[in-house]
Design an enzyme around this catalytic site. Structure first.
Site, short mmCIF file in Angstrom:
data_model
loop_
_atom_site.label_atom_id
_atom_site.label_comp_id
_atom_site.label_asym_id
_atom_site.label_seq_id
_atom_site.Cartn_x
_atom_site.Cartn_y
_atom_site.Cartn_z
N TYR A 112 0.83 -1.21 0.00
CA TYR A 112 0.00 0.00 0.00
C TYR A 112 0.86 1.26 0.00
O TYR A 112 0.46 2.28 -0.56
CB TYR A 112 -0.88 0.04 1.25
CG TYR A 112 -2.21 -0.65 1.13
CD1 TYR A 112 -2.29 -1.99 0.80
CD2 TYR A 112 -3.39 0.05 1.36
CE1 TYR A 112 -3.51 -2.63 0.72
CE2 TYR A 112 -4.62 -0.58 1.27
CZ TYR A 112 -4.67 -1.92 0.95
OH TYR A 112 -5.89 -2.55 0.86
N LYS B 218 2.76 -15.44 2.29
CA LYS B 218 2.92 -16.16 1.02
C LYS B 218 4.41 -16.42 0.86
O LYS B 218 5.05 -16.02 -0.12
CB LYS B 218 2.32 -15.30 -0.11
CG LYS B 218 2.26 -15.97 -1.47
CD LYS B 218 1.20 -17.06 -1.59
CE LYS B 218 1.32 -17.77 -2.92
NZ LYS B 218 0.43 -18.95 -3.01
N ASP C 164 -6.51 -6.87 4.24
CA ASP C 164 -7.65 -6.20 3.58
C ASP C 164 -8.57 -7.24 2.95
O ASP C 164 -9.79 -7.23 3.16
CB ASP C 164 -7.12 -5.23 2.51
CG ASP C 164 -8.25 -4.55 1.76
OD1 ASP C 164 -9.17 -4.06 2.43
OD2 ASP C 164 -8.22 -4.55 0.52
N ASP D 125 -12.57 -8.85 4.40
CA ASP D 125 -13.89 -8.81 3.73
C ASP D 125 -14.49 -10.21 3.70
O ASP D 125 -15.69 -10.41 3.91
CB ASP D 125 -13.78 -8.28 2.29
CG ASP D 125 -14.01 -6.78 2.19
OD1 ASP D 125 -13.61 -6.06 3.14
OD2 ASP D 125 -14.57 -6.32 1.18
C1 IPM Z 1 -10.47 -0.91 3.98
C2 IPM Z 1 -10.57 -0.30 2.60
C3 IPM Z 1 -9.35 0.58 2.33
C4 IPM Z 1 -8.13 -0.34 2.35
C5 IPM Z 1 -9.38 1.39 1.03
C6 IPM Z 1 -10.62 2.23 0.93
C7 IPM Z 1 -8.17 2.25 0.91
O1 IPM Z 1 -10.73 -1.28 1.63
O2 IPM Z 1 -10.37 -0.15 4.96
O3 IPM Z 1 -10.54 -2.13 4.09
O4 IPM Z 1 -7.82 -0.98 1.33
O5 IPM Z 1 -7.48 -0.40 3.39
MN MN Z 2 -11.06 -3.27 2.44
#
Ligand code: IPM
Ligand code: MN
Ligand code: NAD
Length: 357
Positions: A141, A191, A247, A251
C-alpha cells in the site's frame, strides 16, 4: 473532563452511519457521563469537492488533537477518474499514515442470533470468534509505485511491497499480546513460498514466538487461509497478516457474520486511534436510509473500550446491538421473512432503546 471525538463521515453512506453511531454515543454519554464533545470534519470526495483535496490539513490536525476519531467511509464512482493522490481513498490512507496507525483490529464474531444468515452452513459458521490483526501502514500500500512507464516498448505499472523487521516485530507483538486476552493462539498468514517480504515476515514471527511460549503460533499461506476461513473458521483465534492480505481476508471473514455491515474495526498506533466499519461507502445504497449502521455503532463501542477505557459503556453498546437483533430488527442486508424490516434510523432507534434501560 471532556473527551474530544473527531467525526469524519466521508462519502456515500458515511453520513448516515456516523449519524447513527453519534446518536448512540450521545445516549451513552447521558448515561455514563463521559463528557463527549464532537467535532465534524470533511474527508474523501466530499472534501475534494469543497477544498480540492481529499484530506484537508484541518481534518488531520483535528484528528491528531482528538481523544479518538470516528470515521465513516470514503469513495464513489464520481471521483474514480481523479489522479491517484486526489482520490477519496487517499483520505483514509493519509490519516492512517499521519496518525501512525500501524495496527488494524477487525474482530469477526458470528453472533448466534445471526448464524443462519452466514453464507456458510450454520454448523460451520456458528461459534466463529476471531480477530484479524492487519498491518496498516506498510507493505505494498505504501511502497514505491509507478502509475505508468514504458519498458521494452510496452506500458507497464508497478507497486513495490517492502517490510522491515521492526515493522513486522511491532505488529507481531501486538497480535501476541492480544491473543493473551483471548484463546492464546496466533496464526500468521503470508505467502512465503513465493514472496521475499513474506519470508522475512515468517522468519520474524517465528523468532518472536520464542518470547511467547504461552501462545500457540502457526503459519498459513494466504491462499490456504482464504480456504480455511470458508471451511473451518472456528479454528482461528488471532490472525496476524500484512496490509494487503488483511484487507482481502477481512472482507471474506466479515461476511461470515452475515453481512459486511456488521464488522467494526479499530486502528491503533502512535497517536489518536481511529474507529471505522470495514465496509466502504456503498454507493449503490447511499442516500436511501437503508445502510446497516451496526458496524459503525460497534466501532463506536471499540472506541469507548480502547480509547476511553469505558468498558461498561462499550459492553452496553454491544449488548444493545445484540438485543435489537434478537428482537428481530433487520436492515435489508440481513432481512428475511418473519422479521421486522427497518432502515438505518429504525435500527438505530431499536438499539438506542436498550441503552440505559
Ligand atoms: C479498507 C478499505 C481501504 C483499504 C481502502 C478504501 C483504501 O478497503 O479499509 O478495508 O484498502 O485499506
Ligand atoms: Mn477493504
Ligand atoms: P463497499 O463495502 O462500499 O460495498 C460492497 C457491498 O456491500 C455493496 O453492495 C454495499 O451496498 C454493501 N454494503 C457495504 N456496507 C454496507 C452497510 N453498512 N449496509 C448494507 N450494505 C452494505 O465496497 P465497494 O463497493 O467495493 O466500494 C465502494 C467505495 O468504497 C469505493 O470507492 C471503495 O474504494 C470505498 N471503500 C472505502 C473504505 C473506507 O473508507 N474505509 C473501505 C472499503 C471501500
Amino acid at each position: 473532563m471532556t473527551k474530544k471525538i473527531t467525526v469524519i463521515p466521508g462519502d456515500g453512506i458515511g453520513k448516515e452511519i456516523t449519524d447513527a453511531a453519534v446518536a448512540v454515543l450521545k445516549k451513552i454519554d447521558d448515561v455514563y457521563q463521559i463528557g463527549l464533545e464532537f467535532t465534524w470534519k470533511d474527508a474523501g470526495g466530499t472534501a475534494y469537492d469543497k477544498y480540492g483535496t481529499p484530506l484537508p490539513d484541518d481534518t488531520v490536525a483535528s484528528a491528531k488533537a482528538a481523544d479518538a476519531v470516528l470515521f465513516g467511509s470514503v469513495g464513489g464512482d464520481q471521483w474514480d477518474h481523479l489522479a491517484p493522490d486526489l482520490r477519496p481513498e487517499r483520505a483514509i490512507l493519509g490519516l492512517r499514515k499521519a496518525l501512525g496507525l500501524y495496527v488494524n483490529l477487525r474482530p469477526v464474531k458470528v453472533m448466534d442470533v445471526l448464524a443462519e444468515y452466514s453464507p456458510l452452513k450454520e454448523e460451520i459458521a456458528k461459534g466463529t470468534d476471531l480477530l484479524i490483526v492487519r498491518e496498516l501502514i506498510g507493505g505494498i500500500y505504501f511502497g514505491d509505485k509507478c502509475e505508468s512507464e514504458m519498458h521494452n516498448g510496452v506500458e507497464r505499472a508497478w507497486d513495490l511491497e517492502n517490510y522491515s523487521i521492526p515493522e513486522v516485530e511491532r505488529i507481531t507483538r501486538f497480535a501476541m499480546t492480544a491473543a493473551r486476552k483471548r484463546r492464546s493462539k496466533v496464526t500468521s498468514v503470508d505467502k512465503s513460498n513465493v514472496l521475499a517480504t513474506s519470508r522475512l515476515w515468517r522468519r520474524t514471527v517465528t523468532r518472536l514466538a520464542e518470547d511467547y511460549p504461552d501462545i500457540a503460533v502457526d503459519h498459513l499461506y494466504v491462499d490456504n487461509c482464504a480456504m480455511q476461513l470458508a471451511i473451518h473458521p472456528t479454528q482461528f483465534d488471532v490472525i496476524v497478516t500484512s496490509n494487503l492480505f488483511g484487507d482481502i481476508l477481512s472482507d471474506e471473514a466479515a461476511v461470515l457474520s452475515g453481512s459486511i455491515g456488521m464488522l467494526p474495526s479499530a486502528s491503533i498506533g502512535e497517536s489518536t486511534s481511529l474507529y471505522e466499519p470495514i465496509h466502504g461507502s456503498a454507493p449503490d445504497i447511499a442516500g436511501q436510509g437503508i445502510a446497516n449502521p451496526c458496524a459503525t455503532i460497534l466501532s463506536a463501542a471499540m472506541l469507548l473500550r480502547y480509547s476511553l477505557d469505558e468498558d461498561a459503556a462499550a459492553d452496553a453498546v454491544e449488548q444493545a446491538v445484540e438485543t435489537a437483533l434478537r428482537e428481530g430488527y433487520r436492515t435489508p442486508d440481513l432481512y428475511r421473512e418473519g422479521f421486522t424490516k427497518v432502515g438505518t434510523e429504525g435500527m438505530t432507534q431499536a438499539i438506542l432503546a436498550h441503552i440505559g434501560e
